[in-house]
Scaffold this motif. Structure first.
Motif, PDB file in Angstrom:
ATOM      1  N   HIS A 178     -36.045 -47.196  -4.120  1.00 25.80           N
ATOM      2  CA  HIS A 178     -35.281 -45.981  -3.797  1.00 25.80           C
ATOM      3  C   HIS A 178     -35.908 -44.753  -4.463  1.00 25.80           C
ATOM      4  CE1 HIS A 178     -31.962 -47.345  -1.394  1.00 25.80           C
ATOM      5  NE2 HIS A 178     -31.556 -48.234  -2.288  1.00 25.80           N
ATOM      6  N   ARG A 179     -36.307 -44.900  -5.725  1.00 26.17           N
ATOM      7  CA  ARG A 179     -36.888 -43.763  -6.444  1.00 26.17           C
ATOM      8  C   ARG A 179     -38.167 -43.283  -5.752  1.00 26.17           C
ATOM      9  NH1 ARG A 179     -36.662 -44.484 -12.933  1.00 26.17           N
ATOM     10  NH2 ARG A 179     -38.417 -45.871 -12.526  1.00 26.17           N
ATOM     11  N   LYS A 180     -39.003 -44.229  -5.325  1.00 21.79           N
ATOM     12  CA  LYS A 180     -40.239 -43.858  -4.633  1.00 21.79           C
ATOM     13  C   LYS A 180     -39.929 -43.125  -3.323  1.00 21.79           C
ATOM     14  CE  LYS A 180     -42.994 -47.664  -6.534  1.00 21.79           C
ATOM     15  NZ  LYS A 180     -43.637 -48.955  -6.230  1.00 21.79           N
ATOM     16  N   ASN A 181     -38.921 -43.639  -2.591  1.00 25.97           N
ATOM     17  CA  ASN A 181     -38.542 -43.018  -1.320  1.00 25.97           C
ATOM     18  C   ASN A 181     -37.981 -41.609  -1.524  1.00 25.97           C
ATOM     19  OD1 ASN A 181     -39.320 -45.238   0.185  1.00 25.97           O
ATOM     20  ND2 ASN A 181     -37.289 -46.164   0.176  1.00 25.97           N
ATOM     21  N   ILE A 182     -37.193 -41.460  -2.594  1.00 29.61           N
ATOM     22  CA  ILE A 182     -36.601 -40.150  -2.898  1.00 29.61           C
ATOM     23  C   ILE A 182     -37.692 -39.134  -3.202  1.00 29.61           C
ATOM     24  CG2 ILE A 182     -35.211 -38.870  -4.583  1.00 29.61           C
ATOM     25  CD1 ILE A 182     -33.513 -41.491  -4.866  1.00 29.61           C
ATOM     26  N   LEU A 183     -38.655 -39.535  -4.036  1.00 33.86           N
ATOM     27  CA  LEU A 183     -39.749 -38.627  -4.385  1.00 33.86           C
ATOM     28  C   LEU A 183     -40.541 -38.226  -3.146  1.00 33.86           C
ATOM     29  CD1 LEU A 183     -41.093 -40.274  -7.676  1.00 33.86           C
ATOM     30  CD2 LEU A 183     -39.703 -38.209  -7.478  1.00 33.86           C
ATOM     31  N   LYS A 184     -40.744 -39.189  -2.271  1.00 31.89           N
ATOM     32  CA  LYS A 184     -41.497 -38.920  -1.042  1.00 31.89           C
ATOM     33  C   LYS A 184     -40.733 -37.953  -0.142  1.00 31.89           C
ATOM     34  CE  LYS A 184     -43.858 -41.220   2.807  1.00 31.89           C
ATOM     35  NZ  LYS A 184     -44.174 -42.518   3.455  1.00 31.89           N
ATOM     36  N   LYS A 185     -39.424 -38.192   0.045  1.00 31.02           N
ATOM     37  CA  LYS A 185     -38.605 -37.342   0.915  1.00 31.02           C
ATOM     38  C   LYS A 185     -38.506 -35.905   0.399  1.00 31.02           C
ATOM     39  CE  LYS A 185     -35.545 -40.917   2.836  1.00 31.02           C
ATOM     40  NZ  LYS A 185     -34.141 -41.389   2.930  1.00 31.02           N
ATOM     41  N   LEU A 186     -38.390 -35.770  -0.929  1.00 35.03           N
ATOM     42  CA  LEU A 186     -38.221 -34.453  -1.521  1.00 35.03           C
ATOM     43  C   LEU A 186     -39.560 -33.797  -1.882  1.00 35.03           C
ATOM     44  CD1 LEU A 186     -35.120 -35.091  -3.810  1.00 35.03           C
ATOM     45  CD2 LEU A 186     -35.195 -34.036  -1.553  1.00 35.03           C
ATOM     46  N   GLU A 187     -40.647 -34.533  -1.577  1.00 32.72           N
ATOM     47  CA  GLU A 187     -41.998 -34.019  -1.818  1.00 32.72           C
ATOM     48  C   GLU A 187     -42.193 -33.663  -3.289  1.00 32.72           C
ATOM     49  OE1 GLU A 187     -42.578 -30.818   0.918  1.00 32.72           O
ATOM     50  OE2 GLU A 187     -42.353 -32.082   2.686  1.00 32.72           O
ATOM     51  N   LEU A 188     -41.771 -34.593  -4.157  1.00 35.02           N
ATOM     52  CA  LEU A 188     -41.912 -34.414  -5.598  1.00 35.02           C
ATOM     53  C   LEU A 188     -42.906 -35.433  -6.137  1.00 35.02           C
ATOM     54  CD1 LEU A 188     -38.116 -33.975  -6.444  1.00 35.02           C
ATOM     55  CD2 LEU A 188     -39.835 -32.165  -6.272  1.00 35.02           C
ATOM     56  N   ASN A 189     -43.468 -35.155  -7.303  1.00 35.61           N
ATOM     57  CA  ASN A 189     -44.526 -36.011  -7.835  1.00 35.61           C
ATOM     58  C   ASN A 189     -44.078 -36.981  -8.914  1.00 35.61           C
ATOM     59  OD1 ASN A 189     -46.555 -34.756  -6.219  1.00 35.61           O
ATOM     60  ND2 ASN A 189     -46.574 -33.028  -7.638  1.00 35.61           N
ATOM     61  N   SER A 190     -42.944 -36.697  -9.566  1.00 30.79           N
ATOM     62  CA  SER A 190     -42.540 -37.543 -10.684  1.00 30.79           C
ATOM     63  C   SER A 190     -41.031 -37.501 -10.890  1.00 30.79           C
ATOM     64  CB  SER A 190     -43.231 -37.080 -11.976  1.00 30.79           C
ATOM     65  OG  SER A 190     -42.749 -35.797 -12.339  1.00 30.79           O
ATOM     66  N   ILE A 191     -40.533 -38.438 -11.706  1.00 30.06           N
ATOM     67  CA  ILE A 191     -39.113 -38.453 -12.039  1.00 30.06           C
ATOM     68  C   ILE A 191     -38.740 -37.185 -12.800  1.00 30.06           C
ATOM     69  CG2 ILE A 191     -37.325 -39.645 -13.369  1.00 30.06           C
ATOM     70  CD1 ILE A 191     -38.108 -41.025 -10.754  1.00 30.06           C
ATOM     71  N   LYS A 192     -39.659 -36.701 -13.615  1.00 26.45           N
ATOM     72  CA  LYS A 192     -39.422 -35.449 -14.343  1.00 26.45           C
ATOM     73  C   LYS A 192     -39.180 -34.303 -13.363  1.00 26.45           C
ATOM     74  CE  LYS A 192     -41.543 -32.388 -17.793  1.00 26.45           C
ATOM     75  NZ  LYS A 192     -42.718 -32.136 -18.641  1.00 26.45           N
ATOM     76  N   ASP A 193     -39.978 -34.254 -12.293  1.00 26.08           N
ATOM     77  CA  ASP A 193     -39.802 -33.235 -11.257  1.00 26.08           C
ATOM     78  C   ASP A 193     -38.451 -33.401 -10.569  1.00 26.08           C
ATOM     79  OD1 ASP A 193     -42.287 -32.207 -11.791  1.00 26.08           O
ATOM     80  OD2 ASP A 193     -43.285 -33.257 -10.142  1.00 26.08           O
ATOM     81  N   LEU A 194     -38.055 -34.652 -10.345  1.00 28.07           N
ATOM     82  CA  LEU A 194     -36.785 -34.939  -9.680  1.00 28.07           C
ATOM     83  C   LEU A 194     -35.609 -34.459 -10.534  1.00 28.07           C
ATOM     84  CD1 LEU A 194     -35.059 -36.185  -7.468  1.00 28.07           C
ATOM     85  CD2 LEU A 194     -35.338 -38.413  -8.575  1.00 28.07           C
ATOM     86  N   ILE A 195     -35.688 -34.693 -11.840  1.00 27.08           N
ATOM     87  CA  ILE A 195     -34.616 -34.256 -12.741  1.00 27.08           C
ATOM     88  C   ILE A 195     -34.492 -32.730 -12.702  1.00 27.08           C
ATOM     89  CG2 ILE A 195     -33.897 -34.105 -15.162  1.00 27.08           C
ATOM     90  CD1 ILE A 195     -35.224 -36.881 -15.550  1.00 27.08           C
ATOM     91  N   ALA A 196     -35.632 -32.054 -12.770  1.00 27.06           N
ATOM     92  CA  ALA A 196     -35.624 -30.587 -12.707  1.00 27.06           C
ATOM     93  C   ALA A 196     -35.049 -30.119 -11.372  1.00 27.06           C
ATOM     94  CB  ALA A 196     -37.030 -30.048 -12.898  1.00 27.06           C
ATOM     95  N   PHE A 197     -35.448 -30.780 -10.296  1.00 26.04           N
ATOM     96  CA  PHE A 197     -34.980 -30.445  -8.952  1.00 26.04           C
ATOM     97  C   PHE A 197     -33.460 -30.593  -8.859  1.00 26.04           C
ATOM     98  CE2 PHE A 197     -33.743 -31.722  -4.686  1.00 26.04           C
ATOM     99  CZ  PHE A 197     -34.396 -30.808  -3.874  1.00 26.04           C
ATOM    100  N   SER A 198     -32.940 -31.699  -9.433  1.00 23.23           N
ATOM    101  CA  SER A 198     -31.503 -31.991  -9.332  1.00 23.23           C
ATOM    102  C   SER A 198     -30.658 -30.952 -10.042  1.00 23.23           C
ATOM    103  CB  SER A 198     -31.212 -33.380  -9.907  1.00 23.23           C
ATOM    104  OG  SER A 198     -31.381 -33.411 -11.318  1.00 23.23           O
ATOM    105  N   PHE A 199     -31.195 -30.349 -11.100  1.00 24.89           N
ATOM    106  CA  PHE A 199     -30.419 -29.353 -11.840  1.00 24.89           C
ATOM    107  C   PHE A 199     -30.381 -28.005 -11.134  1.00 24.89           C
ATOM    108  CE2 PHE A 199     -30.724 -32.190 -15.535  1.00 24.89           C
ATOM    109  CZ  PHE A 199     -29.445 -32.040 -16.057  1.00 24.89           C
ATOM    110  N   HIS A 200     -31.326 -27.764 -10.237  1.00 22.16           N
ATOM    111  CA  HIS A 200     -31.390 -26.467  -9.568  1.00 22.16           C
ATOM    112  C   HIS A 200     -30.963 -26.520  -8.107  1.00 22.16           C
ATOM    113  CE1 HIS A 200     -33.262 -24.339 -12.875  1.00 22.16           C
ATOM    114  NE2 HIS A 200     -34.047 -25.364 -13.055  1.00 22.16           N
ATOM    115  N   ASN A 201     -30.488 -27.717  -7.677  1.00 19.70           N
ATOM    116  CA  ASN A 201     -30.095 -27.851  -6.285  1.00 19.70           C
ATOM    117  C   ASN A 201     -28.719 -28.504  -6.169  1.00 19.70           C
ATOM    118  OD1 ASN A 201     -32.584 -26.992  -4.502  1.00 19.70           O
ATOM    119  ND2 ASN A 201     -33.386 -28.003  -6.309  1.00 19.70           N
ATOM    120  N   LEU A 202     -28.464 -29.140  -5.063  1.00 19.02           N
ATOM    121  CA  LEU A 202     -27.102 -29.572  -4.764  1.00 19.02           C
ATOM    122  C   LEU A 202     -26.644 -30.838  -5.470  1.00 19.02           C
ATOM    123  CD1 LEU A 202     -26.982 -28.890  -0.924  1.00 19.02           C
ATOM    124  CD2 LEU A 202     -26.088 -27.483  -2.775  1.00 19.02           C
TER     125      LEU A 202
END
Length: 203
Positions: A178-202
């Protein structure tokens, strides 16, 4: 025909800017500056007869967006224009939630500021330097499944893959997938990027 008078209050703790804004208001026909204060706490009367609030987003002891939310809840008729030196692109979700009717950067010139105030008083919502289309969730969000959203929220809380697997009663391999799929869908490179993304979005 008699011009309608719009009673207005400035709430801004930057005295020099507030004084300049007061002079601008004085040039707008039909706008009457009722008060110029530094915080919501300084309001001396109810806002029943106030039409417009010009509100700084960052006050010394108050969050302007929280102030806007409270005012809108108690006085739905109020028109509120948020004023800020911050980049609105990083604030659009919070500004939307505050139900403000407009946004003016402090770098705006007097002519444009007057026009925004006139338009808001006429019933329009005007957000300068802010793409209103961004208020709608981008297509990427629509691609995220309910399970993936659950995983994003747990990642945001700092949970490890094992902890997420235990919490959702799934295997760690499934979480990793799931984590790999999420990164791919959101066009992010790492879990760190995902955490930052989650704080600035929905999420």
């Amino acid at each position: 025909m008699k011009t309608k008078i719009h009673n207005t209050i400035i709430i801004d703790d930057h005295k020099l800017f507030a004084e300049g804004l007061a002079r601008i208001l004085g040039d707008i026909e039909g706008v009457h500056l009722q008060d110029c204060i530094a915080s919501e706490k300084e309001l001396s009367n109810s806002l029943d007869h106030i039409d417009l609030i010009l509100l700084d987003i960052q006050l010394k002891e108050e969050n302007g967006l929280e102030v806007a939310r409270r005012m809108k809840a108690n006085y739905p008729h109020l028109k509120i224009i948020i004023i800020s030196m911050f980049d609105p692109k990083n604030l659009y979700l919070e500004i939307k939630k505050s139900q403000a009717n407009g946004f003016i950067p402090k770098s705006t010139d007097a002519k444009e500021m007057k026009e925004v105030i006139r338009l808001v008083l006429a019933g329009e919502d005007v957000f300068l330097e802010m793409d209103m289309d961004c208020f709608d969730p981008p297509p990427l969000f629509k691609m995220i499944s309910k399970r993936e959203k659950e995983i994003i929220l747990l990642i945001k809380e700092g949970k490890t893959a094992k902890q997420i697997a235990d919490a959702l009663h799934i295997s760690q391999f499934t979480v990793d997938t799931h984590r790999k799929n999420i990164l791919k869908k959101l066009e992010l490179n790492s879990i760190k990027d995902l955490i930052a993304f989650s704080f600035h979005n929905l999420f």
